[in-house]
Design a protein around this motif. Structure first.
Motif, short mmCIF file in Angstrom:
data_model
loop_
_atom_site.label_atom_id
_atom_site.label_comp_id
_atom_site.label_asym_id
_atom_site.label_seq_id
_atom_site.Cartn_x
_atom_site.Cartn_y
_atom_site.Cartn_z
N ARG A 174 0.84 -1.21 0.00
CA ARG A 174 0.00 0.00 0.00
C ARG A 174 0.87 1.25 0.00
NH1 ARG A 174 -4.31 -2.10 4.57
NH2 ARG A 174 -5.64 -3.33 3.14
N GLU A 175 1.95 1.24 0.77
CA GLU A 175 2.83 2.41 0.81
C GLU A 175 3.48 2.65 -0.55
OE1 GLU A 175 4.99 5.68 2.28
OE2 GLU A 175 3.13 4.68 2.87
N ARG A 176 3.91 1.59 -1.21
CA ARG A 176 4.53 1.75 -2.53
C ARG A 176 3.51 2.18 -3.58
NH1 ARG A 176 9.81 -2.13 -3.01
NH2 ARG A 176 10.35 -2.07 -0.79
N MET A 177 2.26 1.75 -3.44
CA MET A 177 1.21 2.25 -4.33
C MET A 177 1.02 3.75 -4.14
SD MET A 177 -1.79 -0.65 -4.24
CE MET A 177 -2.86 0.34 -5.27
N ARG A 178 1.02 4.20 -2.88
CA ARG A 178 0.83 5.63 -2.60
C ARG A 178 1.98 6.45 -3.18
NH1 ARG A 178 2.55 9.42 0.64
NH2 ARG A 178 4.02 8.02 1.66
N LEU A 179 3.22 5.97 -3.00
CA LEU A 179 4.38 6.70 -3.53
C LEU A 179 4.32 6.79 -5.05
CD1 LEU A 179 7.22 5.18 -1.29
CD2 LEU A 179 6.18 7.45 -1.10
N ALA A 180 3.86 5.71 -5.69
CA ALA A 180 3.77 5.73 -7.16
C ALA A 180 2.66 6.67 -7.62
CB ALA A 180 3.54 4.32 -7.67
N ARG A 181 1.51 6.63 -6.96
CA ARG A 181 0.39 7.50 -7.35
C ARG A 181 0.73 8.97 -7.16
NH1 ARG A 181 -4.71 4.13 -4.72
NH2 ARG A 181 -4.97 2.64 -6.46
N ASP A 182 1.52 9.28 -6.14
CA ASP A 182 1.90 10.67 -5.87
C ASP A 182 3.07 11.13 -6.73
OD1 ASP A 182 -0.10 10.70 -4.03
OD2 ASP A 182 1.20 10.51 -2.27
N GLY A 183 3.61 10.24 -7.56
CA GLY A 183 4.71 10.60 -8.42
C GLY A 183 6.06 10.67 -7.73
N ILE A 184 6.13 10.24 -6.45
CA ILE A 184 7.41 10.24 -5.74
C ILE A 184 8.31 9.14 -6.29
CG2 ILE A 184 8.48 9.97 -3.46
CD1 ILE A 184 5.87 11.09 -2.28
N TRP A 185 7.69 8.00 -6.64
CA TRP A 185 8.43 6.95 -7.33
C TRP A 185 7.90 6.86 -8.75
CZ3 TRP A 185 6.80 2.58 -9.91
CH2 TRP A 185 7.81 1.71 -10.34
N ARG A 186 8.80 6.75 -9.71
CA ARG A 186 8.41 6.63 -11.11
C ARG A 186 8.98 5.35 -11.69
NH1 ARG A 186 9.17 12.84 -13.41
NH2 ARG A 186 7.73 13.81 -11.89
N PRO A 187 8.24 4.71 -12.57
CA PRO A 187 8.72 3.43 -13.13
C PRO A 187 10.08 3.58 -13.79
CG PRO A 187 6.42 3.80 -13.69
CD PRO A 187 6.92 5.07 -13.09
N GLU A 188 10.93 2.62 -13.53
CA GLU A 188 12.23 2.60 -14.16
C GLU A 188 12.09 2.22 -15.62
OE1 GLU A 188 16.51 0.22 -13.71
OE2 GLU A 188 14.97 0.07 -12.15
N VAL A 189 12.91 2.85 -16.46
CA VAL A 189 12.92 2.51 -17.88
C VAL A 189 14.00 1.47 -18.09
CG1 VAL A 189 13.26 3.37 -20.22
CG2 VAL A 189 12.11 4.80 -18.51
N TYR A 190 13.58 0.30 -18.56
CA TYR A 190 14.52 -0.81 -18.73
C TYR A 190 15.04 -0.83 -20.16
CZ TYR A 190 12.31 -2.25 -14.39
OH TYR A 190 11.83 -2.28 -13.10
N ALA A 191 16.34 -1.02 -20.27
CA ALA A 191 16.97 -1.04 -21.59
C ALA A 191 16.50 -2.25 -22.37
CB ALA A 191 18.48 -1.05 -21.44
N ALA A 192 16.11 -2.01 -23.60
CA ALA A 192 15.68 -3.10 -24.48
C ALA A 192 16.70 -3.25 -25.60
CB ALA A 192 14.30 -2.80 -25.06
N PRO A 193 16.91 -4.46 -26.08
CA PRO A 193 17.85 -4.64 -27.19
C PRO A 193 17.33 -3.98 -28.45
CG PRO A 193 16.63 -6.66 -26.75
CD PRO A 193 16.29 -5.71 -25.64
#
Length: 237
Positions: A174-193
């Protein structure tokens, strides 16, 4: 459960439980980074009467509709999914050693279930069921997700599918959901071949012309007459 055949069935009340849904990579990446919002859950039927094993599509229990599913990235990596994403959507999935594994990567609500026979989305209108360029349909029973929220990967032990998430992990989810919804954590961009290069087929070279035949030399000189008493070299007495 008895599945209704008249059309898709949706949840009528919001559930509060959080249940474990393991999913192979890179399908988890398609969910968290490319807007995929339907999953196709299957079991592998063992071989019978000499026939090969085959995948068996599953309906979720009706009581799970409206509940939260914690999407768990397994350590398995589906090579067929890589080919499907490339051919259907032009996406090059990151490699298995790049994407997180053994962790919860998203939470979503199980909102609806439908089958190929009772949902117009099965015929290409939903890009994640059967795109026009797809080499095959992804499945016959779709679990539709809503309110999907990617979150910072939370490492956890594997568990049986659709069992309740460990209560000790729910507050952290729940805490990580809140951080993501508030924009404090943003999805990492993973390198693709890089996409495999498209090589044009080589044109066949025309065969080289055959060399002109050499002129035949003919000896037209007269043959000298045979001797009167030729030597026999022991061939006859």
């Amino acid at each position: 459960m008895t599945a209704p055949l008249g059309g898709p069935y949706r949840y009528t009340r919001a559930g509060r439980g959080v249940f474990h849904l393991p999913l192979e990579r890179p399908w988890t990446w398609a969910l968290t980074h490319h807007g995929m919002w339907s999953v196709f859950v299957t079991d592998m039927e063992p071989a019978r009467h000499g026939g090969p094993p085959r995948r068996h599509p599953l309906h979720p229990p009706r009581e799970l509709l409206g509940c939260w599913l914690a999407i768990y990235a397994t350590r398995d990596y589906d090579a067929d999914a890589v080919r499907w994403l490339r051919e259907a959507h032009g996406l090059e999935a990151p490699a298995g050693d790049v994407l997180p594994a053994g962790a919860y990567v998203a939470v979503a609500r199980l909102a609806e279930v439908s089958t190929v026979g009772n949902d117009y989305r099965a015929f290409g209108r939903d890009a994640w069921w059967a795109p026009k360029r797809a080499p095959y349909c992804r499945g016959t029973i779709a679990w539709w997700l809503e309110e999907l929220q990617p979150l910072e990967p939370l490492v956890a032990a594997p568990a049986k599918r659709l069992t309740p998430v460990d209560p000790g992990l729910v507050p952290e989810l729940r805490e990580r959901m809140r951080l993501a919804r508030d924009g404090i954590w943003r999805p990492e961009v993973y390198a693709a071949p890089a996409a495999p290069p498209v090589t044009a087929p080589e044109r066949e070279r025309p065969p080289a012309p055959a060399p002109s035949p050499r002129p035949r030399v003919v000896d037209d000189r007269p043959v000298p007459p045979m001797l009167a008493n030729p030597e026999q070299f022991g061939l006859f007495p």
